[in-house]
Design a protein around this motif. Sequence first.
Motif, PDB file in Angstrom:
ATOM      1  N   LEU A  96       3.439  -1.854   1.238  1.00  0.00           N
ATOM      2  CA  LEU A  96       3.870  -2.762   2.298  1.00  0.00           C
ATOM      3  C   LEU A  96       3.091  -2.560   3.587  1.00  0.00           C
ATOM      4  CD1 LEU A  96       7.755  -2.680   1.825  1.00  0.00           C
ATOM      5  CD2 LEU A  96       6.185  -4.535   1.246  1.00  0.00           C
ATOM      6  N   GLU A  97       2.188  -1.593   3.607  1.00  0.00           N
ATOM      7  CA  GLU A  97       1.502  -1.293   4.863  1.00  0.00           C
ATOM      8  C   GLU A  97       0.708  -2.474   5.392  1.00  0.00           C
ATOM      9  OE1 GLU A  97      -1.374   2.006   6.987  1.00  0.00           O
ATOM     10  OE2 GLU A  97      -0.871   2.223   4.855  1.00  0.00           O
ATOM     11  N   LEU A  98      -0.084  -3.101   4.544  1.00  0.00           N
ATOM     12  CA  LEU A  98      -0.905  -4.219   5.024  1.00  0.00           C
ATOM     13  C   LEU A  98      -0.052  -5.412   5.462  1.00  0.00           C
ATOM     14  CD1 LEU A  98      -3.860  -3.989   2.468  1.00  0.00           C
ATOM     15  CD2 LEU A  98      -3.780  -3.142   4.823  1.00  0.00           C
ATOM     16  N   PRO A  99       0.984  -5.807   4.696  1.00  0.00           N
ATOM     17  CA  PRO A  99       1.868  -6.846   5.228  1.00  0.00           C
ATOM     18  C   PRO A  99       2.537  -6.450   6.546  1.00  0.00           C
ATOM     19  CG  PRO A  99       2.221  -6.591   2.868  1.00  0.00           C
ATOM     20  CD  PRO A  99       1.314  -5.484   3.294  1.00  0.00           C
ATOM     21  N   LEU A 100       2.904  -5.186   6.692  1.00  0.00           N
ATOM     22  CA  LEU A 100       3.499  -4.733   7.948  1.00  0.00           C
ATOM     23  C   LEU A 100       2.505  -4.873   9.104  1.00  0.00           C
ATOM     24  CD1 LEU A 100       5.458  -1.565   6.788  1.00  0.00           C
ATOM     25  CD2 LEU A 100       6.452  -3.542   7.970  1.00  0.00           C
ATOM     26  N   LEU A 101       1.248  -4.563   8.855  1.00  0.00           N
ATOM     27  CA  LEU A 101       0.240  -4.720   9.895  1.00  0.00           C
ATOM     28  C   LEU A 101       0.083  -6.181  10.292  1.00  0.00           C
ATOM     29  CD1 LEU A 101      -2.513  -2.202   8.708  1.00  0.00           C
ATOM     30  CD2 LEU A 101      -0.970  -1.960  10.649  1.00  0.00           C
ATOM     31  N   ARG A 102       0.100  -7.063   9.307  1.00  0.00           N
ATOM     32  CA  ARG A 102       0.011  -8.487   9.622  1.00  0.00           C
ATOM     33  C   ARG A 102       1.251  -8.943  10.403  1.00  0.00           C
ATOM     34  NH1 ARG A 102      -4.238 -11.443   7.510  1.00  0.00           N
ATOM     35  NH2 ARG A 102      -3.376 -12.863   9.069  1.00  0.00           N
ATOM     36  N   LEU A 103       2.408  -8.459   9.988  1.00  0.00           N
ATOM     37  CA  LEU A 103       3.639  -8.790  10.703  1.00  0.00           C
ATOM     38  C   LEU A 103       3.580  -8.303  12.147  1.00  0.00           C
ATOM     39  CD1 LEU A 103       6.511 -10.007  10.379  1.00  0.00           C
ATOM     40  CD2 LEU A 103       7.299  -7.673   9.865  1.00  0.00           C
ATOM     41  N   ALA A 104       2.919  -7.183  12.372  1.00  0.00           N
ATOM     42  CA  ALA A 104       2.788  -6.600  13.705  1.00  0.00           C
ATOM     43  C   ALA A 104       1.713  -7.278  14.546  1.00  0.00           C
ATOM     44  CB  ALA A 104       2.488  -5.103  13.591  1.00  0.00           C
ATOM     45  N   GLY A 105       1.102  -8.323  14.004  1.00  0.00           N
ATOM     46  CA  GLY A 105       0.084  -9.042  14.764  1.00  0.00           C
ATOM     47  C   GLY A 105      -1.267  -8.368  14.783  1.00  0.00           C
ATOM     48  N   LYS A 106      -1.463  -7.386  13.903  1.00  0.00           N
ATOM     49  CA  LYS A 106      -2.755  -6.701  13.853  1.00  0.00           C
ATOM     50  C   LYS A 106      -3.776  -7.548  13.104  1.00  0.00           C
ATOM     51  CE  LYS A 106      -0.510  -3.282  15.640  1.00  0.00           C
ATOM     52  NZ  LYS A 106      -0.515  -3.149  17.116  1.00  0.00           N
ATOM     53  N   ARG A 107      -5.038  -7.385  13.468  1.00  0.00           N
ATOM     54  CA  ARG A 107      -6.138  -7.946  12.691  1.00  0.00           C
ATOM     55  C   ARG A 107      -6.707  -6.825  11.825  1.00  0.00           C
ATOM     56  NH1 ARG A 107      -3.735 -10.945  16.319  1.00  0.00           N
ATOM     57  NH2 ARG A 107      -4.826 -12.830  17.027  1.00  0.00           N
ATOM     58  N   ILE A 108      -7.097  -7.171  10.627  1.00  0.00           N
ATOM     59  CA  ILE A 108      -7.589  -6.172   9.671  1.00  0.00           C
ATOM     60  C   ILE A 108      -9.005  -6.556   9.252  1.00  0.00           C
ATOM     61  CG2 ILE A 108      -7.210  -5.076   7.430  1.00  0.00           C
ATOM     62  CD1 ILE A 108      -4.240  -5.975   7.682  1.00  0.00           C
ATOM     63  N   ILE A 109      -9.938  -5.618   9.442  1.00  0.00           N
ATOM     64  CA  ILE A 109     -11.325  -5.799   8.993  1.00  0.00           C
ATOM     65  C   ILE A 109     -11.630  -4.680   8.009  1.00  0.00           C
ATOM     66  CG2 ILE A 109     -13.749  -5.916   9.659  1.00  0.00           C
ATOM     67  CD1 ILE A 109     -12.910  -6.871  12.403  1.00  0.00           C
ATOM     68  N   VAL A 110     -12.208  -5.032   6.879  1.00  0.00           N
ATOM     69  CA  VAL A 110     -12.466  -4.040   5.840  1.00  0.00           C
ATOM     70  C   VAL A 110     -13.898  -4.178   5.340  1.00  0.00           C
ATOM     71  CG1 VAL A 110     -11.557  -5.551   4.026  1.00  0.00           C
ATOM     72  CG2 VAL A 110     -11.620  -3.094   3.644  1.00  0.00           C
ATOM     73  N   SER A 111     -14.509  -3.031   5.029  1.00  0.00           N
ATOM     74  CA  SER A 111     -15.849  -3.000   4.429  1.00  0.00           C
ATOM     75  C   SER A 111     -15.931  -1.786   3.520  1.00  0.00           C
ATOM     76  CB  SER A 111     -16.933  -2.933   5.518  1.00  0.00           C
ATOM     77  OG  SER A 111     -16.757  -1.801   6.348  1.00  0.00           O
ATOM     78  N   PRO A 112     -16.838  -1.782   2.535  1.00  0.00           N
ATOM     79  CA  PRO A 112     -16.886  -0.686   1.562  1.00  0.00           C
ATOM     80  C   PRO A 112     -17.850   0.421   1.937  1.00  0.00           C
ATOM     81  CG  PRO A 112     -18.294  -2.453   0.818  1.00  0.00           C
ATOM     82  CD  PRO A 112     -17.702  -2.914   2.131  1.00  0.00           C
ATOM     83  N   TYR A 113     -17.567   1.634   1.449  1.00  0.00           N
ATOM     84  CA  TYR A 113     -18.533   2.733   1.554  1.00  0.00           C
ATOM     85  C   TYR A 113     -19.065   3.146   0.189  1.00  0.00           C
ATOM     86  CZ  TYR A 113     -14.762   5.967   0.198  1.00  0.00           C
ATOM     87  OH  TYR A 113     -13.749   6.609  -0.477  1.00  0.00           O
ATOM     88  N   GLY A 114     -18.466   2.683  -0.885  1.00  0.00           N
ATOM     89  CA  GLY A 114     -18.967   2.988  -2.227  1.00  0.00           C
ATOM     90  C   GLY A 114     -17.857   3.376  -3.168  1.00  0.00           C
ATOM     91  N   GLY A 115     -17.326   4.579  -2.989  1.00  0.00           N
ATOM     92  CA  GLY A 115     -16.283   5.049  -3.883  1.00  0.00           C
ATOM     93  C   GLY A 115     -15.021   4.221  -3.823  1.00  0.00           C
ATOM     94  N   ASP A 116     -14.794   3.549  -2.700  1.00  0.00           N
ATOM     95  CA  ASP A 116     -13.573   2.763  -2.537  1.00  0.00           C
ATOM     96  C   ASP A 116     -13.575   1.476  -3.347  1.00  0.00           C
ATOM     97  OD1 ASP A 116     -15.656   1.896  -0.890  1.00  0.00           O
ATOM     98  OD2 ASP A 116     -14.303   1.027   0.588  1.00  0.00           O
ATOM     99  N   ILE A 117     -14.750   1.041  -3.835  1.00  0.00           N
ATOM    100  CA  ILE A 117     -14.813  -0.160  -4.683  1.00  0.00           C
ATOM    101  C   ILE A 117     -15.416   0.169  -6.053  1.00  0.00           C
ATOM    102  CG2 ILE A 117     -14.907  -1.778  -2.754  1.00  0.00           C
ATOM    103  CD1 ILE A 117     -17.955  -1.966  -3.204  1.00  0.00           C
ATOM    104  N   ALA A 118     -15.431   1.445  -6.396  1.00  0.00           N
ATOM    105  CA  ALA A 118     -16.061   1.894  -7.649  1.00  0.00           C
ATOM    106  C   ALA A 118     -15.113   1.672  -8.821  1.00  0.00           C
ATOM    107  CB  ALA A 118     -16.453   3.367  -7.550  1.00  0.00           C
TER     108      ALA A 118
END
Length: 409
Positions: free
Chosen positions: A138-160
Amino acid sequence: MTSRGLGALRAVIRGVVAVPGLALVVVAALRSRREAARRHAEGVLPRLVWGPEPVIAIKYWSRSLQALGYVSHTCVFHHYAINERSDFDVYYDEFLPAGIIFDPLRPYAVFLWMLRNAEVYLSYFDGGFLQGTALRRLELPLLRLAGKRIIVSPYGGDIAVPGYLDVAEKRLLEDYPSIAANGERTRSRVLEFARWADLVVRNYQYGFMPRADVLWPTQIAIDADRWRCEPPAKGGDGRTGEVVVVVHAPNHRRIKGSDRLIEVIDGLVAEGLRVQLELLERRPNEEVRAAIMSADIVADQFVAGYALFAIEGMAASRPVLSALSWMAADVRAYLDARGLPIVDADLDTLEAQLRRLVTDPGLRRELGEAGRRFVADHHSYASVGAIWDNLIRHVWAGEPLTEPTTATG
């Protein structure tokens, strides 16, 4: 509220029923939403938090934006042995005392701190301050509910994810067998970020990426001034003069192609060439920096590469060898258009390319000078900070995306 915001609200409402105590976090998120709306209406820069994975790149990105007037913090679980604790701003162990009572509560304290101190959360695909808690999904929905903007990019192992690792898959699985075991979990986490993020950045990394909004291969930043170093005034040609020193610093030999580099250098020495390999494995950054500045050639990785070590070599005006031919056509076109001076060398072409550099000091100097210019133009705090600034203003204030990032489908 946008459709994605309504989706976040529905997800959180379902969670309130299932997770005791979540209602208190929701109240904090709604308060944070009011503060974000106020700051947005006033037209002030958003505050930034990067983390929690302690990849050193977030340190440099944060500093590049601090130089532009942003309030920006890194917050991480821990730091790797090759780095220093001072590389990052905030650590989990600074929240609440240690002990059986407080340890389970610490991630929630960190999350509440982030709600109070940032409007934009910048993460890798395995991010999330509530990992290992009942609220992890629920963390990401909570961040959206809190009005946060989320930017994501990969470093390698996180999309392996097995099946998406291109030419590197076999060697990656040998160096990191956990990739296969964690493949489905990694895939699930990527899909979560792809669903909730405001912006997804694709760089040169291979892996599972079902969504990408911009292409930005030259994403890594370094303090270019700190790496300033003149090319060697003179150098051997492999037959006369000083020995040509090649530096290589793998954390894992298989994925870097270290075995092939050792074999090639042994062969060149057998031919009578005056070349020496300095092999540094899992050494502190300062030791690696000193080795680069005393070397003639930087050998990065020969399976699928071009990362921080290569950039540091270019910044120090050293010629760099790394594998580029595996890259996707649009990534390679992006880099070619900007004049990337790395010598393309994979496992098959490494011997010929290294021999060429060892025996031609003039070429080494020419490539070193070109590399220094490339880093100043594309990997310095100023150049990378300007792109981050544009991406952040885009998600925060709706400003249009501009070059040199490239919008993707």
